[in-house]
Design a protein around this motif. Structure first.
Motif, PDB file in Angstrom:
ATOM      1  N   ALA A  47       0.896  -1.250   0.189  1.00 38.30           N
ATOM      2  CA  ALA A  47       0.160   0.017  -0.073  1.00 38.30           C
ATOM      3  C   ALA A  47       0.713   1.250   0.034  1.00 38.30           C
ATOM      4  O   ALA A  47       0.389   2.310  -0.769  1.00 38.30           O
ATOM      5  CB  ALA A  47      -0.896   0.007   1.072  1.00 38.30           C
ATOM      6  N   ARG A  48       1.912   1.138   0.771  1.00 42.71           N
ATOM      7  CA  ARG A  48       2.984   2.340   1.018  1.00 42.71           C
ATOM      8  C   ARG A  48       3.331   2.737  -0.646  1.00 42.71           C
ATOM      9  O   ARG A  48       3.248   3.693  -1.146  1.00 42.71           O
ATOM     10  CB  ARG A  48       4.008   2.324   1.832  1.00 42.71           C
ATOM     11  CG  ARG A  48       5.095   3.395   1.846  1.00 42.71           C
ATOM     12  CD  ARG A  48       5.870   2.959   3.065  1.00 42.71           C
ATOM     13  NE  ARG A  48       6.629   1.698   2.828  1.00 42.71           N
ATOM     14  CZ  ARG A  48       6.510   0.661   3.443  1.00 42.71           C
ATOM     15  NH1 ARG A  48       5.883   0.760   4.653  1.00 42.71           N
ATOM     16  NH2 ARG A  48       7.212  -0.367   3.588  1.00 42.71           N
ATOM     17  N   GLU A  49       3.704   1.581  -1.404  1.00 40.01           N
ATOM     18  CA  GLU A  49       4.332   1.921  -2.648  1.00 40.01           C
ATOM     19  C   GLU A  49       3.387   2.508  -3.543  1.00 40.01           C
ATOM     20  O   GLU A  49       3.466   3.268  -4.296  1.00 40.01           O
ATOM     21  CB  GLU A  49       5.192   0.367  -3.035  1.00 40.01           C
ATOM     22  CG  GLU A  49       6.297   0.040  -2.330  1.00 40.01           C
ATOM     23  CD  GLU A  49       7.348   1.272  -2.220  1.00 40.01           C
ATOM     24  OE1 GLU A  49       7.577   1.765  -3.206  1.00 40.01           O
ATOM     25  OE2 GLU A  49       7.939   1.789  -1.073  1.00 40.01           O
ATOM     26  N   GLN A  50       2.018   1.699  -3.323  1.00 41.76           N
ATOM     27  CA  GLN A  50       0.958   2.340  -4.391  1.00 41.76           C
ATOM     28  C   GLN A  50       0.772   3.641  -4.233  1.00 41.76           C
ATOM     29  O   GLN A  50       0.686   4.358  -5.185  1.00 41.76           O
ATOM     30  CB  GLN A  50      -0.187   1.401  -4.006  1.00 41.76           C
ATOM     31  CG  GLN A  50      -1.227   1.707  -4.833  1.00 41.76           C
ATOM     32  CD  GLN A  50      -2.698   1.289  -4.382  1.00 41.76           C
ATOM     33  OE1 GLN A  50      -2.701   0.445  -3.603  1.00 41.76           O
ATOM     34  NE2 GLN A  50      -3.788   1.907  -4.896  1.00 41.76           N
ATOM     35  N   ALA A  51       0.780   4.037  -2.972  1.00 43.50           N
ATOM     36  CA  ALA A  51       0.446   5.470  -2.708  1.00 43.50           C
ATOM     37  C   ALA A  51       1.646   6.423  -2.900  1.00 43.50           C
ATOM     38  O   ALA A  51       1.367   7.598  -3.934  1.00 43.50           O
ATOM     39  CB  ALA A  51       0.091   5.798  -1.360  1.00 43.50           C
ATOM     40  N   ARG A  52       2.777   6.047  -3.099  1.00 43.64           N
ATOM     41  CA  ARG A  52       3.833   6.758  -3.288  1.00 43.64           C
ATOM     42  C   ARG A  52       4.019   7.063  -4.951  1.00 43.64           C
ATOM     43  O   ARG A  52       4.345   7.944  -5.567  1.00 43.64           O
ATOM     44  CB  ARG A  52       5.272   6.322  -2.767  1.00 43.64           C
ATOM     45  CG  ARG A  52       5.275   6.798  -1.547  1.00 43.64           C
ATOM     46  CD  ARG A  52       6.609   6.016  -0.805  1.00 43.64           C
ATOM     47  NE  ARG A  52       6.689   6.340   0.649  1.00 43.64           N
ATOM     48  CZ  ARG A  52       7.582   5.869   1.448  1.00 43.64           C
ATOM     49  NH1 ARG A  52       8.240   4.821   0.982  1.00 43.64           N
ATOM     50  NH2 ARG A  52       8.048   6.186   2.748  1.00 43.64           N
ATOM     51  N   MET A  53       3.556   5.855  -5.594  1.00 38.52           N
ATOM     52  CA  MET A  53       3.618   5.743  -7.102  1.00 38.52           C
ATOM     53  C   MET A  53       2.313   6.581  -7.500  1.00 38.52           C
ATOM     54  O   MET A  53       2.519   7.309  -8.592  1.00 38.52           O
ATOM     55  CB  MET A  53       3.200   4.308  -7.733  1.00 38.52           C
ATOM     56  CG  MET A  53       4.815   3.479  -7.458  1.00 38.52           C
ATOM     57  SD  MET A  53       4.546   1.745  -8.314  1.00 38.52           S
ATOM     58  CE  MET A  53       4.227   2.318  -9.845  1.00 38.52           C
ATOM     59  N   HIS A  54       1.133   6.651  -6.865  1.00 36.05           N
ATOM     60  CA  HIS A  54       0.325   7.346  -7.361  1.00 36.05           C
ATOM     61  C   HIS A  54       0.285   8.848  -7.337  1.00 36.05           C
ATOM     62  O   HIS A  54      -0.055   9.736  -8.063  1.00 36.05           O
ATOM     63  CB  HIS A  54      -1.052   6.951  -6.469  1.00 36.05           C
ATOM     64  CG  HIS A  54      -2.304   7.580  -6.744  1.00 36.05           C
ATOM     65  ND1 HIS A  54      -2.758   8.840  -6.675  1.00 36.05           N
ATOM     66  CD2 HIS A  54      -3.368   7.223  -7.715  1.00 36.05           C
ATOM     67  CE1 HIS A  54      -4.008   9.051  -7.298  1.00 36.05           C
ATOM     68  NE2 HIS A  54      -4.206   7.934  -7.785  1.00 36.05           N
ATOM     69  N   SER A  55       0.933   9.164  -6.143  1.00 35.96           N
ATOM     70  CA  SER A  55       1.337  10.697  -5.838  1.00 35.96           C
ATOM     71  C   SER A  55       2.602  10.967  -5.347  1.00 35.96           C
ATOM     72  O   SER A  55       2.780  11.175  -3.999  1.00 35.96           O
ATOM     73  CB  SER A  55       0.110  11.120  -4.590  1.00 35.96           C
ATOM     74  OG  SER A  55      -1.050  10.804  -5.006  1.00 35.96           O
ATOM     75  N   PRO A  56       3.500  10.943  -6.143  1.00 32.11           N
ATOM     76  CA  PRO A  56       4.904  11.289  -5.972  1.00 32.11           C
ATOM     77  C   PRO A  56       5.060  12.280  -4.776  1.00 32.11           C
ATOM     78  O   PRO A  56       4.366  13.432  -5.170  1.00 32.11           O
ATOM     79  CB  PRO A  56       5.530  11.355  -7.372  1.00 32.11           C
ATOM     80  CG  PRO A  56       4.690  10.577  -8.251  1.00 32.11           C
ATOM     81  CD  PRO A  56       3.211  10.842  -7.642  1.00 32.11           C
TER      82      PRO A  56
END
Length: 285
Positions: A66-75
């Motif tokens: 989830a952390r990686e998904q969020a960071r990819m979604h909103s750099p």
């Protein structure tokens, strides 16, 4: 210091949708995103179609994804995670006290495929101490809709209107405010249906009432394009139908508790369960 947007996850496709929505919302608000997972009592799919109890290791893995998904979604978004040794309802209720917003997927990992909204998400919609967004998955649209808000002109709801206007303003989207009304049922002989011209008069009066209810909040949000409509309809049916053409529906939740789901109200409960887009439930008073 503003509180974060908190998203509760369980590793399902529904929580994946919730993380994406929450990351975008946190970015728009300019606040951190905090991803939480309460693993006690949770289940996950095992080989051969079996279901087994969640473990701490699986929870950590879900949080990392989830952390990686969020960071990819909103750099550039500040993302923190937390694994909680607790049951989801209790943990997320406690987390809601420190949240700007609590975001949840519509479906959980409990295995009840016939439930349109998971029991945890529905429970938090009723009891959380902050606004809750239940994220229903939806097909991508070439022409995205705006924000839809249901207004009960007789019971105020400034918190609901403020949330809706701010959501529309952050996304540069139009806002549609709707009010549903109906005639009393025919009660016996001699009680005829009102004439057509009276229906038009009542609709015009309800639109005027709706515009007056919006006036104060509109003055604070002059950048938001607003359309108002009063329709002779069931409120729940109207909001669910219109949700298909919108990005977010905003409804209110009353503070008085009379039974497990009473303060959510029948209209808001129906919208949370059947809407075609994310639904924000905002506490009143």
């Amino acid at each position: 210091m503003r509180h974060p947007v908190i998203v509760g996850i369980d590793g399902t496709d529904a929580s994946h949708d919730a993380v994406g929505w929450a990351a975008e919302e946190a970015r728009l608000r300019g606040v951190p995103l905090h991803v939480v997972h309460a693993w006690l009592g949770e289940t996950l799919n095992a080989p051969a179609g079996q279901v087994t109890r969640q473990t701490r290791d699986a929870g950590e893995e879900a949080l990392g994804a989830a952390r990686e998904q969020a960071r990819m979604h909103s750099p550039g978004l500040e993302v923190t995670t937390e694994l909680l040794d607790d049951y989801a309802r209790e943990a997320l209720f406690a987390a809601s006290e420190e949240a700007d917003l609590l975001v949840l997927g519509a479906r959980g990992s409990g295995g009840f495929s016939r439930l349109l909204v998971g029991s945890t998400s529905l429970h938090l919609s009723v009891h959380a101490l902050c606004p809750v967004v239940v994220v229903h998955p939806r097909e991508a649209r070439s022409t995205p809709g705006g924000v839809l808000v249901g207004v009960d002109g007789e019971q105020g709801g400034e918190e609901v209107l403020t949330f809706a206007f701010e959501a529309a303003g952050r996304r540069n989207l139009p806002l549609q405010a709707v009010h549903a009304w109906s005639y009393p049922l025919v009660s016996g002989p001699g009680h005829a249906f009102p004439a057509v011209y009276e229906e038009e008069r009542i609709a015009a009066e309800r639109e005027r009432m709706l515009t007056e209810a919006l006036a104060k909040t509109m003055k604070k949000h002059t950048d938001v394009e607003v359309a108002v409509i009063a329709v002779r309809s069931s409120a729940a049916k109207l909001l669910v139908t219109l949700s298909e053409a919108h990005q977010l529906v905003v409804v209110g939740r009353h503070g008085a508790v009379r039974g497990p789901l009473r303060r959510l109200g029948s209209v808001s409960q129906a919208v949370v369960q059947h809407a075609h887009c994310p639904v924000a439930v905002v506490p009143l008073g």
